[in-house]
Design a protein around this motif. Structure first.
Motif, short mmCIF file in Angstrom:
data_model
loop_
_atom_site.label_atom_id
_atom_site.label_comp_id
_atom_site.label_asym_id
_atom_site.label_seq_id
_atom_site.Cartn_x
_atom_site.Cartn_y
_atom_site.Cartn_z
N THR A 66 9.06 -13.69 -11.61
CA THR A 66 7.96 -12.74 -11.75
C THR A 66 7.90 -11.90 -10.48
OG1 THR A 66 6.35 -14.30 -10.84
CG2 THR A 66 6.60 -14.26 -13.22
N PRO A 67 7.74 -10.58 -10.61
CA PRO A 67 7.71 -9.73 -9.42
C PRO A 67 6.35 -9.81 -8.73
CG PRO A 67 7.37 -8.40 -11.35
CD PRO A 67 7.65 -9.81 -11.83
N VAL A 68 6.35 -9.55 -7.45
CA VAL A 68 5.10 -9.44 -6.71
C VAL A 68 4.69 -7.96 -6.78
CG1 VAL A 68 3.98 -9.68 -4.47
CG2 VAL A 68 5.71 -11.33 -5.19
N VAL A 69 3.67 -7.68 -7.59
CA VAL A 69 3.20 -6.31 -7.81
C VAL A 69 1.93 -6.11 -7.00
CG1 VAL A 69 2.40 -4.64 -9.52
CG2 VAL A 69 4.20 -6.27 -10.11
N GLU A 70 1.93 -5.08 -6.15
CA GLU A 70 0.77 -4.80 -5.31
C GLU A 70 0.20 -3.43 -5.64
OE1 GLU A 70 1.32 -6.78 -1.05
OE2 GLU A 70 2.95 -5.39 -1.52
N ARG A 71 -1.11 -3.34 -5.69
CA ARG A 71 -1.79 -2.06 -5.85
C ARG A 71 -2.29 -1.66 -4.47
NH1 ARG A 71 -2.11 -4.01 -10.76
NH2 ARG A 71 -2.07 -2.58 -12.51
N LYS A 72 -1.93 -0.45 -4.07
CA LYS A 72 -2.32 0.04 -2.74
C LYS A 72 -2.95 1.42 -2.89
CE LYS A 72 1.31 -2.39 -0.23
NZ LYS A 72 2.34 -2.25 0.79
N SER A 73 -3.65 1.82 -1.85
CA SER A 73 -4.24 3.16 -1.87
C SER A 73 -3.56 4.03 -0.83
CB SER A 73 -5.75 3.09 -1.60
OG SER A 73 -5.98 2.55 -0.33
N ALA A 74 -3.51 5.31 -1.14
CA ALA A 74 -2.88 6.27 -0.25
C ALA A 74 -3.66 7.58 -0.31
CB ALA A 74 -1.43 6.51 -0.67
N GLN A 75 -3.56 8.34 0.78
CA GLN A 75 -4.21 9.64 0.83
C GLN A 75 -3.16 10.71 0.54
OE1 GLN A 75 -5.93 10.62 4.61
NE2 GLN A 75 -6.89 12.49 3.84
N VAL A 83 5.46 16.85 -7.01
CA VAL A 83 5.69 15.79 -6.02
C VAL A 83 4.52 15.80 -5.03
CG1 VAL A 83 7.20 14.96 -4.18
CG2 VAL A 83 8.19 15.97 -6.22
N ALA A 84 4.02 14.59 -4.73
CA ALA A 84 2.93 14.45 -3.77
C ALA A 84 3.44 13.72 -2.54
CB ALA A 84 1.76 13.69 -4.38
N GLN A 85 3.06 14.23 -1.38
CA GLN A 85 3.35 13.53 -0.13
C GLN A 85 2.14 12.68 0.18
OE1 GLN A 85 3.96 15.92 3.38
NE2 GLN A 85 4.94 14.24 4.47
N LEU A 86 2.36 11.36 0.34
CA LEU A 86 1.27 10.41 0.49
C LEU A 86 1.36 9.68 1.81
CD1 LEU A 86 1.61 8.84 -3.07
CD2 LEU A 86 0.04 10.64 -2.39
N MET A 87 0.19 9.21 2.29
CA MET A 87 0.11 8.37 3.48
C MET A 87 -0.59 7.08 3.09
SD MET A 87 -1.67 8.96 7.20
CE MET A 87 -3.31 9.09 6.52
N ASP A 88 0.09 5.96 3.27
CA ASP A 88 -0.48 4.65 2.96
C ASP A 88 -1.67 4.41 3.86
OD1 ASP A 88 -0.70 1.60 3.37
OD2 ASP A 88 0.60 1.79 1.61
N MET A 89 -2.75 3.88 3.28
CA MET A 89 -3.98 3.67 4.04
C MET A 89 -3.95 2.39 4.88
SD MET A 89 -5.52 6.39 3.37
CE MET A 89 -7.15 6.18 4.03
N ASP A 90 -2.97 1.51 4.66
CA ASP A 90 -2.87 0.28 5.45
C ASP A 90 -2.01 0.46 6.69
OD1 ASP A 90 -4.50 -1.11 3.69
OD2 ASP A 90 -2.80 -1.75 2.46
N ASP A 91 -0.78 0.96 6.49
CA ASP A 91 0.13 1.06 7.64
C ASP A 91 0.41 2.50 8.07
OD1 ASP A 91 1.75 1.92 5.59
OD2 ASP A 91 3.21 0.29 5.78
N TYR A 92 -0.22 3.48 7.42
CA TYR A 92 -0.12 4.90 7.77
C TYR A 92 1.29 5.46 7.67
CZ TYR A 92 -4.78 3.83 9.39
OH TYR A 92 -6.07 3.39 9.45
N SER A 93 2.14 4.84 6.86
CA SER A 93 3.47 5.39 6.63
C SER A 93 3.37 6.51 5.59
CB SER A 93 4.43 4.30 6.14
OG SER A 93 3.97 3.77 4.91
#
Length: 128
Positions: A66-75, A83-93
């Motif tokens: 079973t895969p480890v599926v994570e839901r994350k938020s990005a700005q 195409v959207a350029q996104l920044m992860d809200m946890d690690d700012y990548s």
């Protein structure tokens, strides 16, 4: 990342790896054990990232990934229509993801969106 569990522990709405693709389980049907064999389970699923239907038949006592599926938020930093350029809200990548047709009206610069990640792949997913 993926984990290993037995087939009898799977439930509808959970995730499973079929053909090295993370899939959402749509239905599970189990047969009774026969005179010379064990019970079997048929799993019908749809790929998270490619949308293809897949199915497997396996013994209920066998192991499956079973895969480890994570839901994350990005700005959303920028959006050009496809195409959207996104920044992860946890690690700012920062990274770029294609925006599906049904979500193009909801994606605006400066707002937060939800995306899912599993086995090295990412996809925009918005809950309504």
């Amino acid at each position: 990342m993926k984990e290993q569990i037995t087939v009898k522990e799977l439930k509808e709405g959970r995730y499973v790896v079929i053909d090295d693709e993370p899939c959402l389980i749509k239905s599970i049907s189990k047969s009774k054990p026969g005179k010379h064999g064990s019970a079997k389970a048929r799993i019908d699923a749809i790929g998270i990232f490619d949308g293809q239907k897949r199915s497997i038949v396996s013994s209920v006592s066998s192991k499956i990934y079973t895969p480890v599926v994570e839901r994350k938020s990005a700005q959303v930093l920028s959006f050009d229509g496809s195409v959207a350029q996104l920044m992860d809200m946890d690690d700012y990548s920062t990274f770029e993801l294609p925006v599906p047709e049904e979500y193009k009206d909801n994606v605006k610069e400066g707002e937060e969106i939800t995306y899912i990640t599993a086995m090295g792949n990412k996809k925009i997913e918005m809950r309504t």
